[in-house]
Design an enzyme around this catalytic site. Structure first.
Site, PDB file in Angstrom:
ATOM      1  N   LYS A  61       0.623  -1.064   0.045  1.00 22.70           N
ATOM      2  CA  LYS A  61       0.031   0.019  -0.025  1.00 22.70           C
ATOM      3  C   LYS A  61       1.000   1.195   0.057  1.00 22.70           C
ATOM      4  O   LYS A  61       0.511   2.418  -0.833  1.00 22.70           O
ATOM      5  CB  LYS A  61      -1.048  -0.055   1.080  1.00 22.70           C
ATOM      6  CG  LYS A  61      -2.154  -0.864   1.262  1.00 22.70           C
ATOM      7  CD  LYS A  61      -2.752  -1.405   2.479  1.00 22.70           C
ATOM      8  CE  LYS A  61      -3.637  -2.491   2.079  1.00 22.70           C
ATOM      9  NZ  LYS A  61      -4.439  -3.013   3.353  1.00 22.70           N
ATOM     10  N   GLN A 105      -4.466  -1.033   9.540  1.00 18.73           N
ATOM     11  CA  GLN A 105      -4.421  -2.403   8.897  1.00 18.73           C
ATOM     12  C   GLN A 105      -5.136  -3.504   9.903  1.00 18.73           C
ATOM     13  O   GLN A 105      -4.746  -3.407  11.136  1.00 18.73           O
ATOM     14  CB  GLN A 105      -3.062  -2.765   8.572  1.00 18.73           C
ATOM     15  CG  GLN A 105      -3.009  -4.284   8.052  1.00 18.73           C
ATOM     16  CD  GLN A 105      -3.439  -4.321   6.444  1.00 18.73           C
ATOM     17  OE1 GLN A 105      -3.700  -3.422   5.903  1.00 18.73           O
ATOM     18  NE2 GLN A 105      -3.889  -5.488   6.140  1.00 18.73           N
ATOM     19  N   ASP A 128     -11.116   3.108   4.107  1.00 19.43           N
ATOM     20  CA  ASP A 128     -11.334   1.627   4.078  1.00 19.43           C
ATOM     21  C   ASP A 128     -12.723   1.264   4.223  1.00 19.43           C
ATOM     22  O   ASP A 128     -13.357   0.264   3.954  1.00 19.43           O
ATOM     23  CB  ASP A 128     -10.926   1.029   5.462  1.00 19.43           C
ATOM     24  CG  ASP A 128      -9.873  -0.188   5.530  1.00 19.43           C
ATOM     25  OD1 ASP A 128      -9.782  -0.353   4.267  1.00 19.43           O
ATOM     26  OD2 ASP A 128      -9.138  -0.431   6.344  1.00 19.43           O
TER      27      ASP A 128
HETATM   28  N1  GUN Z   1      -6.887  -6.497   6.492  1.00 23.64           N
HETATM   29  C1  GUN Z   1      -7.051  -7.367   5.262  1.00 23.64           C
HETATM   30  N2  GUN Z   1      -7.654  -6.565   4.328  1.00 23.64           N
HETATM   31  C2  GUN Z   1      -7.770  -5.489   4.730  1.00 23.64           C
HETATM   32  C3  GUN Z   1      -8.282  -4.250   4.250  1.00 23.64           C
HETATM   33  O1  GUN Z   1      -8.830  -3.998   3.054  1.00 23.64           O
HETATM   34  N3  GUN Z   1      -8.330  -3.149   5.185  1.00 23.64           N
HETATM   35  C4  GUN Z   1      -7.544  -3.180   6.231  1.00 23.64           C
HETATM   36  N4  GUN Z   1      -7.625  -2.029   7.171  1.00 23.64           N
HETATM   37  N5  GUN Z   1      -7.315  -4.191   6.821  1.00 23.64           N
HETATM   38  C5  GUN Z   1      -7.265  -5.339   6.131  1.00 23.64           C
END
Ligand code: GUN
Length: 303
Positions: A61, A105, A128
């Site tokens: 990311k 995350q 998100d």
């Molecule tokens: N963990 C696995 N996929 C995601 C996601 O799309 N966003 C976040 N914040 N954590 C994750």
């Protein structure tokens, strides 16, 4: 029907290629915003702890955000960080005018209350799409920030099928991150939608009756070839690491070779939905920055 010696009948949906083109279009928008408006969209990513898979996702990311010209902050906190410290960081990021998107995350360490953390994020920066305000906007059919993986699935489905109106879709999995929001997006696109889960009766027969089959359960290769309607479009959201011989490999929630022999189109793992999640995070950050600045949201950033 499931003779695996034959070439796959299905078109392979190239999520990696689609995501790369989307990131390039977003990078062009960011460059234009910087030069014409002096606006530099900023994303803050927060990782608590050192879960190896989460580190890989967060690294990707941050890297793609930088490459596309976003301002990108990478906040790494120790696994034992108290919840109050994480909440204080979120409050600082909420107040920081250089930051337009905040991603914490998941999963978080067990001593931290995930829902309290998500609730602390300014909904306008919740790239998100997990804050109840954004979940509520989606449920109400209004425009908010939509979770990245469902957004990416919709882009791939529209690219593969064009108009989705009237199509029969099943989403296997009802998580807040993928299954539920994707079902709502499919509904908003005028699909007839069924959400299936662990208590659903005769799941194979249900899946076999649908034009669109989305698997988002986190169970390696659960969806078999004989669950797929001939010609259906299969979207595999699963990313599961499983042992294979001496090594480990990534597989989806769909038994790919079997399903590809029956489906009309299918996403591979890796290279399908995964790269779309990161590209859509950048799309959401661009959208949040434009909304904050009172500028129109570019089409690349819309579901
Ligand atoms: N963990 C696995 N996929 C995601 C996601 O799309 N966003 C976040 N914040 N954590 C994750």
């Amino acid at each position: 029907m499931n003779d695996l010696s034959r070439a796959p009948a299905a078109r392979i949906i190239d999520g990696a290629g689609f995501a790369a083109r989307l990131r390039q279009r977003l990078a062009d928008r960011v460059a234009a915003l910087k030069s014409a408006q002096g606006l530099h969209p900023g994303l803050a990513v927060v990782l608590v702890g050192d879960d190896p898979a989460s580190r890989v996702y967060v690294g990707s990311k941050v890297k793609h955000a930088r490459e596309a010209g976003f301002l990108s902050q990478d906040h790494r906190l120790a696994a034992a960080t108290p919840e109050g410290e994480l909440l204080a960081l979120i409050r600082r990021l909420n107040a920081d005018p250089a930051i337009h998107g905040i991603l914490v995350q998941l999963p978080l360490p067990k001593h931290i209350d995930q829902s309290r953390v998500i609730a602390a994020i300014d909904p306008a920066k919740d790239v998100d799409g997990l804050h109840v305000v954004n979940a509520g906007m989606l449920a109400a059919g209004r425009d908010g920030l939509v979770p990245c993986t469902p957004l990416g699935c919709m882009m791939l489905l529209r690219d593969a099928l064009g108009d989705l109106r009237g199509r029969e879709a099943v989403v296997v999995g009802r998580s807040a991150l993928v299954g539920k929001p994707l079902a709502l997006l499919l509904l908003a696109a005028d699909c007839t939608v069924t959400i299936a889960h662990s208590k659903t009766r005769d799941l194979p027969a249900l899946c076999r009756s649908k034009d669109i089959l989305v698997a988002a359960v986190g169970r390696p290769e659960m969806v078999r070839g004989d669950w797929v309607k001939p010609g259906a479009t299969v979207i595999d959201v699963g990313i599961n690491r499983v042992p294979r011989g001496e090594k480990s490999v990534l597989v989806g929630d769909v038994a790919f070779a079997e399903a590809a022999a029956v489906a009309g189109a299918i996403t591979p793992v890796p290279g399908g939905v995964g790269p779309m999640t990161v590209a859509c995070l950048l799309a959401n950050t661009l959208k949040a920055a434009c909304l904050r600045a009172g500028l129109p949201v570019p089409p690349e950033a819309v579901a």
